[in-house]
Design a protein around this motif. Structure first.
Motif, PDB file in Angstrom:
ATOM      1  N   GLU A 111      19.193   5.479  -7.573  1.00 53.85           N
ATOM      2  CA  GLU A 111      19.070   4.622  -6.503  1.00 53.85           C
ATOM      3  C   GLU A 111      17.707   4.446  -6.124  1.00 53.85           C
ATOM      4  N   ASN A 112      16.715   5.465  -6.068  1.00 54.63           N
ATOM      5  CA  ASN A 112      15.492   5.556  -5.509  1.00 54.63           C
ATOM      6  C   ASN A 112      14.352   5.874  -6.588  1.00 54.63           C
ATOM      7  N   LEU A 113      12.993   5.594  -6.271  1.00 52.56           N
ATOM      8  CA  LEU A 113      11.857   6.021  -6.914  1.00 52.56           C
ATOM      9  C   LEU A 113      10.931   6.527  -6.155  1.00 52.56           C
ATOM     10  N   TYR A 114      10.140   7.474  -6.786  1.00 45.16           N
ATOM     11  CA  TYR A 114       9.339   8.425  -5.547  1.00 45.16           C
ATOM     12  C   TYR A 114       7.891   8.329  -6.394  1.00 45.16           C
ATOM     13  N   ILE A 115       6.862   7.818  -5.442  1.00 44.85           N
ATOM     14  CA  ILE A 115       5.374   7.567  -6.055  1.00 44.85           C
ATOM     15  C   ILE A 115       4.597   8.786  -4.944  1.00 44.85           C
ATOM     16  N   ASP A 116       4.014   9.574  -5.935  1.00 41.65           N
ATOM     17  CA  ASP A 116       2.980  10.343  -5.253  1.00 41.65           C
ATOM     18  C   ASP A 116       1.712   9.832  -5.999  1.00 41.65           C
ATOM     19  N   ASN A 117       0.853   9.624  -4.682  1.00 39.79           N
ATOM     20  CA  ASN A 117      -0.556   9.032  -4.885  1.00 39.79           C
ATOM     21  C   ASN A 117      -1.556  10.485  -4.866  1.00 39.79           C
ATOM     22  N   ASN A 118      -1.989  10.910  -5.986  1.00 43.02           N
ATOM     23  CA  ASN A 118      -2.637  12.248  -6.147  1.00 43.02           C
ATOM     24  C   ASN A 118      -4.081  11.913  -6.314  1.00 43.02           C
ATOM     25  N   SER A 119      -4.677  11.096  -5.238  1.00 45.80           N
ATOM     26  CA  SER A 119      -5.946  10.576  -5.450  1.00 45.80           C
ATOM     27  C   SER A 119      -6.590  10.431  -4.044  1.00 45.80           C
ATOM     28  N   ASN A 120      -7.819  10.235  -4.074  1.00 38.40           N
ATOM     29  CA  ASN A 120      -8.684   9.924  -2.709  1.00 38.40           C
ATOM     30  C   ASN A 120      -8.680   8.212  -2.363  1.00 38.40           C
ATOM     31  N   LEU A 130       0.909  -1.357   0.051  1.00 36.82           N
ATOM     32  CA  LEU A 130       0.126  -0.134  -0.036  1.00 36.82           C
ATOM     33  C   LEU A 130       0.804   1.289   0.038  1.00 36.82           C
ATOM     34  N   SER A 131       0.586   2.102  -1.102  1.00 36.14           N
ATOM     35  CA  SER A 131       1.615   3.165  -1.080  1.00 36.14           C
ATOM     36  C   SER A 131       0.859   4.602  -0.210  1.00 36.14           C
ATOM     37  N   ASN A 132       1.867   5.001   0.477  1.00 37.08           N
ATOM     38  CA  ASN A 132       1.393   6.253   1.092  1.00 37.08           C
ATOM     39  C   ASN A 132       1.313   7.438   0.228  1.00 37.08           C
ATOM     40  N   LYS A 133       0.877   8.453   0.666  1.00 37.50           N
ATOM     41  CA  LYS A 133       0.491   9.683  -0.256  1.00 37.50           C
ATOM     42  C   LYS A 133       1.973   9.896  -1.145  1.00 37.50           C
ATOM     43  N   LYS A 134       2.832   9.813  -0.328  1.00 40.46           N
ATOM     44  CA  LYS A 134       4.417   9.683  -0.931  1.00 40.46           C
ATOM     45  C   LYS A 134       5.164   8.605  -0.432  1.00 40.46           C
ATOM     46  N   SER A 135       5.500   7.970  -1.277  1.00 37.85           N
ATOM     47  CA  SER A 135       6.409   6.740  -0.923  1.00 37.85           C
ATOM     48  C   SER A 135       7.784   6.725  -1.594  1.00 37.85           C
ATOM     49  N   LYS A 136       8.474   6.073  -1.057  1.00 38.20           N
ATOM     50  CA  LYS A 136       9.923   5.899  -1.549  1.00 38.20           C
ATOM     51  C   LYS A 136      10.552   4.729  -1.701  1.00 38.20           C
ATOM     52  N   ILE A 137      10.985   4.353  -2.837  1.00 36.51           N
ATOM     53  CA  ILE A 137      11.325   2.688  -2.989  1.00 36.51           C
ATOM     54  C   ILE A 137      12.689   2.700  -3.437  1.00 36.51           C
ATOM     55  N   SER A 138      13.471   2.009  -2.531  1.00 33.10           N
ATOM     56  CA  SER A 138      14.973   1.833  -2.972  1.00 33.10           C
ATOM     57  C   SER A 138      15.251   0.660  -4.150  1.00 33.10           C
ATOM     58  N   LEU A 139      16.032   1.147  -4.973  1.00 38.16           N
ATOM     59  CA  LEU A 139      16.466   0.355  -6.132  1.00 38.16           C
ATOM     60  C   LEU A 139      17.876  -0.402  -6.369  1.00 38.16           C
ATOM     61  N   THR A 140      18.221  -0.488  -5.008  1.00 37.72           N
ATOM     62  CA  THR A 140      19.742  -0.547  -4.789  1.00 37.72           C
ATOM     63  C   THR A 140      19.975  -2.244  -5.338  1.00 37.72           C
ATOM     64  N   ASN A 141      18.963  -2.810  -5.152  1.00 34.95           N
ATOM     65  CA  ASN A 141      19.099  -4.338  -5.798  1.00 34.95           C
ATOM     66  C   ASN A 141      19.242  -4.399  -7.079  1.00 34.95           C
ATOM     67  N   PHE A 142      18.882  -3.596  -7.765  1.00 42.14           N
ATOM     68  CA  PHE A 142      18.936  -3.460  -9.282  1.00 42.14           C
ATOM     69  C   PHE A 142      20.346  -2.918  -9.908  1.00 42.14           C
ATOM     70  N   ASN A 143      20.872  -3.318 -11.044  1.00 40.70           N
ATOM     71  CA  ASN A 143      21.870  -2.581 -11.557  1.00 40.70           C
ATOM     72  C   ASN A 143      21.374  -1.199 -12.383  1.00 40.70           C
ATOM     73  N   ASN A 144      22.380  -0.592 -12.681  1.00 40.41           N
ATOM     74  CA  ASN A 144      22.052   0.658 -13.632  1.00 40.41           C
ATOM     75  C   ASN A 144      21.716   0.163 -14.922  1.00 40.41           C
ATOM     76  N   ASN A 145      20.609   0.724 -15.317  1.00 39.37           N
ATOM     77  CA  ASN A 145      20.164   0.535 -16.748  1.00 39.37           C
ATOM     78  C   ASN A 145      19.269  -0.652 -16.842  1.00 39.37           C
ATOM     79  N   ASP A 146      18.980  -1.397 -15.804  1.00 40.69           N
ATOM     80  CA  ASP A 146      18.191  -2.598 -15.631  1.00 40.69           C
ATOM     81  C   ASP A 146      16.744  -2.121 -16.015  1.00 40.69           C
ATOM     82  N   GLU A 147      15.890  -3.073 -16.672  1.00 44.56           N
ATOM     83  CA  GLU A 147      14.485  -2.912 -16.847  1.00 44.56           C
ATOM     84  C   GLU A 147      14.051  -3.393 -15.625  1.00 44.56           C
ATOM     85  N   ILE A 148      13.055  -2.613 -14.995  1.00 47.26           N
ATOM     86  CA  ILE A 148      12.482  -2.860 -13.697  1.00 47.26           C
ATOM     87  C   ILE A 148      10.944  -2.690 -13.995  1.00 47.26           C
ATOM     88  N   ARG A 149       9.878  -3.821 -13.668  1.00 41.01           N
ATOM     89  CA  ARG A 149       8.583  -3.684 -14.104  1.00 41.01           C
ATOM     90  C   ARG A 149       7.690  -3.442 -12.839  1.00 41.01           C
TER      91      ARG A 149
END
Length: 553
Positions: free
Chosen positions: A135-144, A71-90
């Motif tokens: 190294e990080n991804l930021y999610i903004d949930n702009n909804s109710n 469950l994403s908060n209004k603003k969530s941060k995901i660490s991508l350190t397990n992935f290599n640079n230029n990896d495709e992430i789904r």
């Protein structure tokens, strides 16, 4: 009283009451067997490791696919350190509410916006991908609405030239080796694709039915170890091990896919564990055509992931007797021959009632009719699988692909053994490889092994040529109601042993109604287990000592 309740209570509440009574009071089966797409609680250490804040996790199902989400908060941060640079992430996102307006999401990395969507449709899976630039991804949930996010695990490897990139393990339910071989001419597309096949002749299932067999495969365990053998006694089991077949393939860089019809391998039992793409199409009498949904989805997944390594475990159920889709059979045969209720049909062709419905003896005419229906089912599956064969050939994937056709158990309705459930008819299964380049390189076609607990070792042999270890025998087990049975399959003989079991007390009563049969001498022992010849007694004692039962002699 019942009529009064019908007047007072709405239909919805009455239906819920019926459902609860069915699951809890009337039906002795594990209630998880009746799962119907409900969201499921999830404990996930992977999500804990990549999120900056504690949140909720659950498994959500949409259009037969089940995926893990946080469950994403209004603003969530995901660490991508397990992935290599230029990896495709789904990723997949899912808005929980029903509003058509206002479901807005923005996702960005440390530098740029990678996805921005307004008014996304609710309650459906949306897939997207990024290529790692930070190294990080930021999610903004702009909804109710509650916003749920799923992210793949790191580790998938790109396909490589001249190596084994695609492995398909295909289970055709309840097909014996002899039946498939006799009817391969009626499967022209399969016969052509497998023209240079490797067909192993002494391969045995370790279990008597689908739930137990697929668990043997996934855990590399005998039924007496995993104990997921009877849905009336599985209530406290978590049947999937941490170190399982899917985790093995993921550790070796393969995208894992499990598409099936088996009622007991549903997500509430946990069989989506370590599976990247999990699809469950519940089997019921008359819906054999849903097997086509599996082949359609497989093509979609293979096309999407063609640049990566892929493992597919597929289970088709249209070959399971009593073959209830009359319209399908009539259409394929261009006849109007089939027109019967499957339950009534089975009752009409019983020659002798067995201890349970799975060991009824059927008339010669009834067996002949079911053989015709089974042949029709194989023709139907041949049509469906041809789309996969054609895609592989069209995309020039044959040399880096191995398709293996096998079964969870042999054909059961034609068996006439009145003493034992397990024998060559019920347990010897096909194990047919399409690409001889990936055959098991240190054994002969007539050598003895299992298609279930030995499959991980076979995969190691195919992928990196690890030597396959042969044994003198393999075995099958049945644990059902109060019956325990084991069959030791050798090249030249079989030895059956059966006795009583109390599954709730976890006790094996080896001297209670025991019976042992040795096929070479055709001798049957029933008196006292300690009166067995020394070699047979040693065989039985060594085996039962390795089960999870308390042994009572």
């Amino acid at each position: 009283m019942i009529n009064l309740l019908k007047l007072i209570l709405p239909n919805l509440i009455l239906n819920v009451m019926r459902w609860v009574l069915l699951r809890v009071k009337i039906n002795p089966n594990d209630p998880r067997r009746f799962w119907k797409d409900q969201d499921l609680f999830l404990k996930d250490d992977f999500f804990d490791g990549i999120l900056d804040k504690k949140t909720q996790f659950k498994k959500i199902t949409y259009k037969n696919q089940t995926k893990p989400f946080f469950l994403s908060n209004k603003k969530s941060k995901i660490s991508l350190t397990n992935f290599n640079n230029n990896d495709e992430i789904r990723f997949t996102y899912f808005f929980e509410n029903k509003n058509l307006i206002g479901n807005n999401i923005k996702i960005q990395d440390d530098e740029t916006v990678v996805l921005e969507v307004s008014n996304a449709k609710p309650r459906q899976f949306y897939n997207f991908r990024i290529f790692k630039k930070s190294e990080n991804l930021y999610i903004d949930n702009n909804s109710n609405s509650k916003l749920w996010i799923s992210i793949e695990r790191a580790g998938k490897k790109p396909a490589t030239k001249n190596n084994l990139n695609n492995i398909f393990l295909i289970f055709l339910d309840s097909i014996s080796l002899d039946f498939l071989e006799k009817n391969l001419d009626k499967m022209p597309f399969t016969k052509k694709f497998f023209k240079d096949k490797v067909s192993y002749q002494n391969v045995y299932s370790n279990a008597d039915w689908t739930a137990s067999a697929l668990t043997c495969l996934i855990n590399s365990e005998f039924p007496s170890s995993h104990r997921f053998t009877d849905l009336k006694t599985s209530h406290n089991l978590e049947p999937v091990n941490e170190n399982n077949l899917f985790s093995f393939f993921k550790d070796n860089g393969y995208i894992t896919n499990f598409l099936h019809r088996a009622k007991a391998q549903n997500p509430e039992f946990g069989f989506d564990k370590d599976v990247d793409n999990y699809f469950y199409y519940p089997y019921a009498f008359g819906n054999e055509e849903d097997d086509q949904k599996i082949t359609n989805k497989v093509l979609e997944l293979l096309y999407t992931n063609i640049d990566y390594k892929n493992f597919f475990l597929l289970h088709f159920n249209s070959t399971h007797y009593p073959f209830s889709n009359d319209n399908l059979f009539n259409q394929i045969n261009n006849t109007n021959f089939y027109n019967d209720n499957p339950h009534n049909f089975l009752e009409s062709v019983i020659d002798q009632k067995g201890r349970t419905k799975i060991d009824n003896l059927y008339s010669r005419e009834g067996v002949s009719i079911m053989n015709n229906k089974l042949t029709t089912s194989l023709r139907y599956l041949d049509l469906q699988l041809n789309s996969l064969y054609s895609f592989i050939l069209e995309k020039d994937l044959f040399e880096t692909t191995n398709i293996i056709i096998t079964s969870d158990n042999g054909t059961t309705y034609a068996d006439d053994d009145q003493n034992f459930f397990l024998n060559e008819r019920r347990s010897k299964v096909p194990f047919m490889m399409s690409n001889k380049k990936y055959k098991i390189n240190n054994i002969d076609y007539n050598d003895l092994f299992s298609n279930l607990i030995d499959f991980k070792s076979i995969a190691k042999n195919m992928i990196y040529a690890e030597k396959f270890k042969l044994k003198k025998y393999t075995l099958g087990e049945l644990i059902f109601n109060d019956i325990y049975e084991v069959c030791f399959f050798y090249k030249e003989k079989r030895i059956n042993f059966s006795c009583k079991v109390d599954q709730k007390k976890n006790r094996l009563y080896v001297n209670k109604e025991f019976i042992l049969y040795e096929s070479n001498s055709k001798k049957i022992y029933k008196e006292n287990i300690n009166s067995l010849p020394e070699d047979l007694l040693k065989l039985v004692n060594e085996h039962i000592a390795n089960t999870n039962f308390e042994v009572i002699k």
